[in-house]
Write an enzyme that holds these catalytic residues in place. Structure first.
Site, PDB file in Angstrom:
ATOM      1  CG  ASP A   7      67.830  52.712  61.858  1.00  0.00           C
ATOM      2  OD1 ASP A   7      67.992  52.240  63.270  1.00  0.00           O
ATOM      3  OD2 ASP A   7      68.568  52.534  61.091  1.00  0.00           O
ATOM      4  CB  SER A   8      70.036  56.400  63.595  1.00  0.00           C
ATOM      5  OG  SER A   8      70.727  55.435  63.137  1.00  0.00           O
ATOM      6  CB  CYS A  70      67.242  52.246  65.997  1.00  0.00           C
ATOM      7  SG  CYS A  70      68.866  53.148  66.482  1.00  0.00           S
ATOM      8  CD  GLU A 162      73.051  55.364  57.158  1.00  0.00           C
ATOM      9  OE1 GLU A 162      72.451  56.088  56.859  1.00  0.00           O
ATOM     10  OE2 GLU A 162      72.204  54.534  57.960  1.00  0.00           O
ATOM     11  CB  CYS A 194      73.922  47.628  65.412  1.00  0.00           C
ATOM     12  SG  CYS A 194      73.791  48.981  64.124  1.00  0.00           S
ATOM     13  CG  HIS A 196      73.230  50.279  60.284  1.00  0.00           C
ATOM     14  ND1 HIS A 196      72.304  50.903  61.368  1.00  0.00           N
ATOM     15  CD2 HIS A 196      73.217  51.131  59.329  1.00  0.00           C
ATOM     16  CE1 HIS A 196      71.899  52.166  60.749  1.00  0.00           C
ATOM     17  NE2 HIS A 196      72.566  52.490  59.664  1.00  0.00           N
TER      18      HIS A 196
HETATM   19  N1  DGL Z   1      71.071  50.967  63.456  1.00  0.00           N
HETATM   20  C1  DGL Z   1      71.070  51.355  64.762  1.00  0.00           C
HETATM   21  C2  DGL Z   1      71.101  50.482  65.758  1.00  0.00           C
HETATM   22  O1  DGL Z   1      70.590  49.527  65.683  1.00  0.00           O
HETATM   23  C3  DGL Z   1      71.761  52.656  64.753  1.00  0.00           C
HETATM   24  C4  DGL Z   1      73.214  52.780  64.596  1.00  0.00           C
HETATM   25  C5  DGL Z   1      73.749  54.229  64.637  1.00  0.00           C
HETATM   26  O2  DGL Z   1      73.055  55.078  64.175  1.00  0.00           O
HETATM   27  O3  DGL Z   1      74.817  54.499  65.082  1.00  0.00           O
HETATM   28  O4  DGL Z   1      71.816  50.629  66.837  1.00  0.00           O
END
Ligand code: DGL
Length: 270
Positions: A7-8, A70, A162, A194, A196
């Site tokens: 993941d990012s 991600c 974050e 997403c 997150h």
């Molecule tokens: N959590 C990731 C996603 O599902 C990336 C969010 C990001 O880094 O902008 O898109």
């Protein structure tokens, strides 16, 4: 055997947590590219290069199979990675398709022609890069007809998560939901596109109201992964150890991760 989770940043922990619970005997190596998060505001080339670097690091840990937990990487980079970059003895899978299969009530790998489905009005909440890619609409069109999708780029939410600023994240979620509902007043389903966002699922549900069914990937990816590994045991990988790697500051990232998952998570430098 070990499986990589990319993941990012911290959002993929929602997917990690679900797959680790569903597969307690499998070691998982998690890679969070916290130094470069968020990806959602980066361009496609950047996202491709950063994702490939993270996946290579996971291959070096003996994870022949890597899940891109991600959506931004899955939506923007995965197709090109699979077509041009992933060697034959490795696999990289995304998290987009399980979400769409759940919405369209399909079994994994059901490639029959698109058909009418129960839901007609779907709200998609995702990062600006995921929304711009239109990958969700593309994948949905392979499986369903007559579904109206309204997508809301949720600027700022990943940053707030974050940074651990829950109040800001909640306020942003509310304003993004309001913005979407001005364009689509009565969605029947909402996709949290997403990884997150499950950390803010209660805020989404609250703002959307009780009649909207909220889909999030965490629980949907685990059955797909179990099924995939059963059919492709060759990609089990040689890794033996679970670990958490980050390109960011391991102390800071460990403390946020521990706060999110409500149990101690110790990251080490990638
Ligand atoms: N959590 C990731 C996603 O599902 C990336 C969010 C990001 O880094 O902008 O898109």
């Amino acid at each position: 055997m070990a499986v990589g989770i990319f993941d990012s940043g911290l959002g993929g922990l929602t997917v990690y947590d679900a797959v680790a619970r569903a597969m307690p005997d499998v070691p998982f190596v998690y890679y969070g590219d916290n130094a470069h998060a968020p990806y959602g505001v980066r361009d496609a080339e950047d996202i491709f290069n950063l994702t490939c670097a993270g996946v290579e690091r996971l291959w070096a840990e003996g994870c022949d199979l890597v899940v891109l937990a991600c959506n931004t990487a899955s939506a923007v980079a995965l197709k090109c990675m699979q077509e041009t970059w992933v060697p034959k003895d490795k696999r990289v899978l995304g998290v987009f398709v399980p979400l769409i299969e759940a919405l369209t009530e399909r079994q994994w790998g059901d490639n029959s022609p698109p058909r009418e489905v129960a839901v007609k009005h779907v709200a998609l909440f995702a990062t600006p890069a995921t929304v711009a890619s239109r990958a969700f609409q593309r994948e949905l069109a392979f499986r369903a007809i007559g579904v109206d999708v309204e997508a809301q780029p949720c600027g700022g939410v990943v940053d707030a998560i974050e940074q651990g600023d829950e109040m800001l994240a909640e306020a942003l979620v509310r304003s993004h939901v309001e913005a979407l509902m001005r364009r689509m007043p009565k969605p029947e389903a909402a996709m949290l596109g997403c990884t997150h966002y499950p950390l803010m699922q209660a805020a989404f549900q609250d703002a959307l109201g009780p009649d909207v069914k909220v889909y999030s990937q965490a629980d949907l990816v685990a059955p797909s992964l179990i099924d995939y590994l059963a059919r492709h045991p060759d990609f089990a990988g040689t890794g033996t150890e679970s670990k958490f790697l980050t390109t960011g500051d391991p102390v800071r990232v460990s403390s946020k991760a521990t706060q999110f998952l409500r149990r101690r998570i110790a990251f080490e430098a990638a």
